[in-house]
Scaffold this active site. Structure first.
Site, PDB file in Angstrom:
ATOM      1  N   ASP A   1       0.823  -1.214   0.000  1.00 49.09           N
ATOM      2  CA  ASP A   1       0.000   0.000   0.000  1.00 49.09           C
ATOM      3  C   ASP A   1       0.861   1.269   0.000  1.00 49.09           C
ATOM      4  OD1 ASP A   1      -2.357   1.419  -0.013  1.00 49.09           O
ATOM      5  OD2 ASP A   1      -2.653   1.333   2.153  1.00 49.09           O
TER       6      ASP A   1
ATOM      7  N   ASN B   1     -11.107  -2.367  -5.283  1.00 49.73           N
ATOM      8  CA  ASN B   1     -10.334  -1.408  -6.074  1.00 49.73           C
ATOM      9  C   ASN B   1     -11.010  -1.062  -7.409  1.00 49.73           C
ATOM     10  OD1 ASN B   1      -7.093  -2.656  -4.919  1.00 49.73           O
ATOM     11  ND2 ASN B   1      -8.214  -0.843  -4.238  1.00 49.73           N
TER      12      ASN B   1
HETATM   13  C1  IPE Z   1      -5.526  -2.584  -0.125  1.00 50.87           C
HETATM   14  O1  IPE Z   1      -5.181  -1.263  -0.279  1.00 50.87           O
HETATM   15  C2  IPE Z   1      -5.490  -3.295  -1.451  1.00 50.87           C
HETATM   16  C3  IPE Z   1      -4.167  -3.459  -2.044  1.00 50.87           C
HETATM   17  C4  IPE Z   1      -3.024  -3.122  -1.521  1.00 50.87           C
HETATM   18  C5  IPE Z   1      -4.173  -4.091  -3.345  1.00 50.87           C
HETATM   19  P1  IPE Z   1      -6.268  -0.103  -0.459  1.00 50.87           P
HETATM   20  O2  IPE Z   1      -5.499   1.127  -0.655  1.00 50.87           O
HETATM   21  O3  IPE Z   1      -7.238  -0.482  -1.522  1.00 50.87           O
HETATM   22  O4  IPE Z   1      -7.014  -0.131   0.947  1.00 50.87           O
HETATM   23  P2  IPE Z   1      -7.846   0.993   1.683  1.00 50.87           P
HETATM   24  O5  IPE Z   1      -8.866   1.498   0.720  1.00 50.87           O
HETATM   25  O6  IPE Z   1      -6.883   2.061   2.094  1.00 50.87           O
HETATM   26  O7  IPE Z   1      -8.427   0.304   2.885  1.00 50.87           O
HETATM   27  C1  IPE Z   2      -1.519   0.339  -3.418  1.00 54.19           C
HETATM   28  O1  IPE Z   2      -1.318   1.700  -3.425  1.00 54.19           O
HETATM   29  C2  IPE Z   2      -1.818  -0.222  -4.793  1.00 54.19           C
HETATM   30  C3  IPE Z   2      -3.208  -0.687  -4.964  1.00 54.19           C
HETATM   31  C4  IPE Z   2      -4.148  -0.655  -4.069  1.00 54.19           C
HETATM   32  C5  IPE Z   2      -3.561  -1.228  -6.265  1.00 54.19           C
HETATM   33  P1  IPE Z   2      -2.542   2.727  -3.441  1.00 54.19           P
HETATM   34  O2  IPE Z   2      -2.927   2.981  -4.847  1.00 54.19           O
HETATM   35  O3  IPE Z   2      -3.637   2.251  -2.562  1.00 54.19           O
HETATM   36  O4  IPE Z   2      -1.854   4.019  -2.827  1.00 54.19           O
HETATM   37  P2  IPE Z   2      -2.457   5.009  -1.740  1.00 54.19           P
HETATM   38  O5  IPE Z   2      -2.944   4.151  -0.604  1.00 54.19           O
HETATM   39  O6  IPE Z   2      -3.575   5.739  -2.415  1.00 54.19           O
HETATM   40  O7  IPE Z   2      -1.326   5.887  -1.352  1.00 54.19           O
HETATM   41 MG    MG Z   3      -4.058   2.446  -0.595  1.00 51.35          MG
END
Ligand code: IPE
Ligand code: IPE
Ligand code: MG
Length: 238
Positions: A11, A59
């Protein structure tokens, strides 16, 4: 003991990019580099199972352009890295729903699994279009369907029988779950399988994660006293 199975919630790609004045997609691209590094580092650390949360069932609620960038990066990773993973004896498995994926993505995922099916050096489990509630619900539906036609006695269904219906059938539970970016939540990751996992939450964003962070997380894991509901080994004798 080192963890046999490490699962990572990768993340913070978006925040990593924003901090640099870059578009979110640049964060995702750097995230793929971090993934490559981490698979290599886990192999060097003798970790036999590595699961990575790449795309959650929630997502899909992101903007269309970001989803299409993420799909493009998955295609690129599978096309560019599959041969090397195979050469290194890595077995790839994919967990998550397969319905509704673009046909070429579904085909690439199946190809990665079949090409590497007999590899035994290390296991890389990619959680893609994965959500633990969706996984458990799909298992419950399959079990109910079997029971309805008389192939299964609900009263005799045990935890081990139930696990055979999960996407992770045959995969050991994670010993250690790492989440980067400072968030301290599971976000629908491995809800059943994480029952006795140890958690390490790191402040760094995923694109900055490297071999040293992995080693530090393993170090933290080794200091933990896992009791699984019992008493610590040294207490048990006194
Ligand atoms: C969790 O991260 C999913 C992945 C890392 C693929 P998110 O960024 O989607 O989670 P939330 O929305 O912060 O809980
Ligand atoms: C994790 O990084 C990747 C996926 C969830 C696909 P994020 O895209 O969630 O990055 P933040 O949490 O918005 O910084
Ligand atoms: Mg995230």
């Amino acid at each position: 003991m080192k963890p046999a199975h490490i699962a990572i919630i990768m993340d913070g790609n978006g925040r990593w990019a924003r901090a640099r004045g870059l578009p979110r997609t640049a964060g995702h691209r750097s995230g793929v580099e971090a993934l490559r590094r981490t698979v290599r580092a886990a192999g060097e650390q003798g970790i036999h199972w590595l699961t990575v949360y790449a795309f959650s069932s929630e997502n899909w609620s992101r903007p269309k352009s970001e989803i299409s960038d993420l799909m493009g990066l998955l295609r690129l990773f599978l096309r560019r890295d599959l041969a090397e993973l195979h050469q290194n004896g890595v077995r790839v498995r994919v967990i998550g729903g397969r319905e509704g994926l673009e046909p070429d993505i579904a085909a690439l995922l199946s190809e990665a699994e079949s090409l590497t099916a007999n590899n035994t050096n290390m296991n890389l489990v990619v959680a893609f279009n994965y959500g633990a509630r969706d996984e458990i619900l799909r298992a419950a539906r399959a079990i109910a369907a079997e029971a309805k036609v008389g192939n299964l006695d609900p009263a005799a269904l045990g935890a081990v029988d139930f696990e055979a219906y999960l996407d992770t059938a045959g995969i050991p539970d994670p010993d250690l779950i790492i989440r980067t970016s400072g968030e301290q939540r599971l976000s629908n990751f491995l809800l059943w399988q994480s029952a006795y996992a140890e958690f390490v939450f790191l402040p760094c964003h995923w694109p900055d994660f490297g071999a040293d962070d992995l080693a530090a997380a393993i170090g933290q894991f080794q200091e933990r006293d896992r009791r699984f509901g019992g008493v610590a080994a040294k207490e048990a004798v006194s």
